[in-house]
Design a protein around this motif. Structure first.
Motif, mmCIF file in Angstrom:
data_model
loop_
_atom_site.group_PDB
_atom_site.id
_atom_site.type_symbol
_atom_site.label_atom_id
_atom_site.label_comp_id
_atom_site.label_asym_id
_atom_site.label_seq_id
_atom_site.Cartn_x
_atom_site.Cartn_y
_atom_site.Cartn_z
ATOM 1 N N LEU A 1 4.751 -1.380 -4.077
ATOM 2 C CA LEU A 1 4.757 0.000 -4.579
ATOM 3 C C LEU A 1 3.709 0.270 -5.658
ATOM 4 C CD1 LEU A 1 8.557 0.850 -4.555
ATOM 5 C CD2 LEU A 1 6.791 1.569 -2.950
ATOM 6 N N PRO A 2 3.519 -0.595 -6.649
ATOM 7 C CA PRO A 2 2.476 -0.290 -7.642
ATOM 8 C C PRO A 2 1.065 -0.224 -7.046
ATOM 9 C CG PRO A 2 3.962 -1.952 -8.506
ATOM 10 C CD PRO A 2 4.316 -1.765 -7.072
ATOM 11 N N PHE A 3 0.740 -1.182 -6.177
ATOM 12 C CA PHE A 3 -0.593 -1.176 -5.589
ATOM 13 C C PHE A 3 -0.753 -0.029 -4.601
ATOM 14 C CE2 PHE A 3 -0.703 -5.490 -7.232
ATOM 15 C CZ PHE A 3 -2.004 -5.578 -7.682
ATOM 16 N N ARG A 4 0.267 0.235 -3.788
ATOM 17 C CA ARG A 4 0.185 1.330 -2.829
ATOM 18 C C ARG A 4 0.073 2.670 -3.557
ATOM 19 N NH1 ARG A 4 2.474 5.253 -0.388
ATOM 20 N NH2 ARG A 4 2.313 5.600 1.833
ATOM 21 N N THR A 5 0.816 2.833 -4.642
ATOM 22 C CA THR A 5 0.755 4.068 -5.410
ATOM 23 C C THR A 5 -0.621 4.249 -6.046
ATOM 24 O OG1 THR A 5 3.116 3.940 -5.840
ATOM 25 C CG2 THR A 5 1.827 5.353 -7.300
ATOM 26 N N ALA A 6 -1.185 3.174 -6.569
ATOM 27 C CA ALA A 6 -2.524 3.261 -7.162
ATOM 28 C C ALA A 6 -3.549 3.686 -6.115
ATOM 29 C CB ALA A 6 -2.918 1.919 -7.767
ATOM 30 N N ALA B 1 -6.776 -0.196 2.390
ATOM 31 C CA ALA B 1 -5.833 -0.813 1.455
ATOM 32 C C ALA B 1 -4.455 -0.176 1.577
ATOM 33 C CB ALA B 1 -6.355 -0.683 0.021
ATOM 34 N N LYS B 2 -4.409 1.131 1.727
ATOM 35 C CA LYS B 2 -3.125 1.813 1.889
ATOM 36 C C LYS B 2 -2.415 1.333 3.160
ATOM 37 C CE LYS B 2 -1.084 6.432 2.080
ATOM 38 N NZ LYS B 2 -0.365 6.283 3.312
ATOM 39 N N ALA B 3 -3.165 1.197 4.242
ATOM 40 C CA ALA B 3 -2.583 0.695 5.492
ATOM 41 C C ALA B 3 -2.081 -0.733 5.318
ATOM 42 C CB ALA B 3 -3.615 0.761 6.613
ATOM 43 N N PHE B 4 -2.830 -1.557 4.584
ATOM 44 C CA PHE B 4 -2.391 -2.935 4.357
ATOM 45 C C PHE B 4 -1.101 -2.968 3.552
ATOM 46 C CE2 PHE B 4 -2.190 -6.635 1.566
ATOM 47 C CZ PHE B 4 -2.131 -7.649 2.515
ATOM 48 N N PHE B 5 -1.020 -2.192 2.477
ATOM 49 C CA PHE B 5 0.191 -2.225 1.648
ATOM 50 C C PHE B 5 1.388 -1.631 2.385
ATOM 51 C CE2 PHE B 5 -2.985 -2.531 -1.851
ATOM 52 C CZ PHE B 5 -2.634 -3.817 -2.235
ATOM 53 N N ASP B 6 1.155 -0.655 3.245
ATOM 54 C CA ASP B 6 2.240 -0.151 4.092
ATOM 55 C C ASP B 6 2.758 -1.258 5.011
ATOM 56 O OD1 ASP B 6 2.113 2.377 2.989
ATOM 57 O OD2 ASP B 6 0.915 3.220 4.625
ATOM 58 N N ALA B 7 1.824 -1.973 5.637
ATOM 59 C CA ALA B 7 2.205 -3.065 6.544
ATOM 60 C C ALA B 7 2.874 -4.204 5.779
ATOM 61 C CB ALA B 7 0.978 -3.578 7.289
ATOM 62 N N LEU B 8 2.391 -4.506 4.593
ATOM 63 C CA LEU B 8 2.983 -5.580 3.795
ATOM 64 C C LEU B 8 4.425 -5.247 3.421
ATOM 65 C CD1 LEU B 8 2.422 -8.306 2.363
ATOM 66 C CD2 LEU B 8 1.664 -6.983 0.377
ATOM 67 N N GLY B 9 4.660 -4.012 3.012
ATOM 68 C CA GLY B 9 6.022 -3.593 2.682
ATOM 69 C C GLY B 9 6.939 -3.659 3.889
ATOM 70 N N ARG B 10 6.441 -3.214 5.032
ATOM 71 C CA ARG B 10 7.265 -3.278 6.250
ATOM 72 C C ARG B 10 7.528 -4.717 6.665
ATOM 73 N NH1 ARG B 10 3.755 1.240 7.975
ATOM 74 N NH2 ARG B 10 4.976 3.115 7.607
ATOM 75 N N ALA B 11 6.548 -5.593 6.486
ATOM 76 C CA ALA B 11 6.745 -7.006 6.826
ATOM 77 C C ALA B 11 7.811 -7.634 5.937
ATOM 78 C CB ALA B 11 5.422 -7.767 6.703
ATOM 79 N N ALA C 1 -7.829 -5.383 0.054
ATOM 80 C CA ALA C 1 -6.879 -4.321 -0.303
ATOM 81 C C ALA C 1 -6.503 -4.416 -1.779
ATOM 82 C CB ALA C 1 -5.636 -4.415 0.569
ATOM 83 N N PHE C 2 -6.255 -5.634 -2.254
ATOM 84 C CA PHE C 2 -5.930 -5.814 -3.667
ATOM 85 C C PHE C 2 -7.139 -5.465 -4.540
ATOM 86 C CE2 PHE C 2 -2.634 -8.407 -1.737
ATOM 87 C CZ PHE C 2 -1.529 -8.042 -2.484
ATOM 88 N N ALA C 3 -8.327 -5.850 -4.089
ATOM 89 C CA ALA C 3 -9.538 -5.539 -4.854
ATOM 90 C C ALA C 3 -9.776 -4.028 -4.893
ATOM 91 C CB ALA C 3 -10.734 -6.252 -4.245
ATOM 92 N N ALA C 4 -9.575 -3.345 -3.767
ATOM 93 C CA ALA C 4 -9.791 -1.896 -3.721
ATOM 94 C C ALA C 4 -8.812 -1.168 -4.628
ATOM 95 C CB ALA C 4 -9.662 -1.391 -2.287
#
Length: 156
Positions: free
Chosen positions: A135-140, A76-86, A59-62
């Motif tokens: 937020l920066p990675f999810r927005t990207a 990657a978007k799903a991962f960052f959504d889950a990371l924020g919720r966690a 996800a970070f690489a993508a």
């Protein structure tokens, strides 16, 4: 791509440092071992456990790879959504446990401040991680997905 991540991170970092200096406190006031283990530590482990280590690192690489496929970007978007919720879930868990501990020991007034501080710092860590990492990675990723979808649509 990296420039689009660095500018918001720089603004957020300067705002955080400015607020700390404005309050006249040191950074050590905002450190708590229990909250550090709970929110960044367990929150990250939880998200990586849900997605797997390879998918989490992917996800970070993508997010940084200009040539990432749309499926990698959606993952990657799903991962960052889950990371924020966690992060939020573990911060609220830390705050609730701290509040319960504080209310359980109301007779000892010397422990009210430290226990309330742990609750506040747990929530603060979640906010910092959301602003500086999620937020920066999810927005990207979301921006690139939108560009992919815009490019795939037939023009009228």
């Amino acid at each position: 791509m990296l420039r689009r991540l660095l500018l918001p991170l720089s603004v957020a970092f300067l705002a955080l440092v400015g607020l700390v200096l404005l309050w006249g406190g040191g950074l050590w006031l905002f450190l708590d071992g229990y909250a550090l283990v709970l929110v960044p530590g367990l929150g990250t482990l939880y998200a990586f456990a849900m997605f797997g280590g390879r998918a989490g690192a992917g996800a970070f690489a993508a997010a940084l790879d200009e040539g990432a496929s749309p499926s990698a970007l959606r993952s990657a978007k799903a991962f960052f959504d889950a990371l924020g919720r966690a992060y939020l879930a573990f911060a609220f868990l830390g705050a609730i446990v701290s509040f319960i501990d504080m209310l359980k020991n109301l007779a000892d007034r010397t422990q009210l401040g430290p226990r309330l501080a742990v609750a506040c710092v747990s929530l603060e860590y979640a906010a910092i991680l959301l602003v500086f990492l999620v937020l920066p990675f999810r927005t990207a990723v979301a921006r690139r997905l939108a560009a992919e979808e815009e490019g795939a649509r037939p023009r009228a």
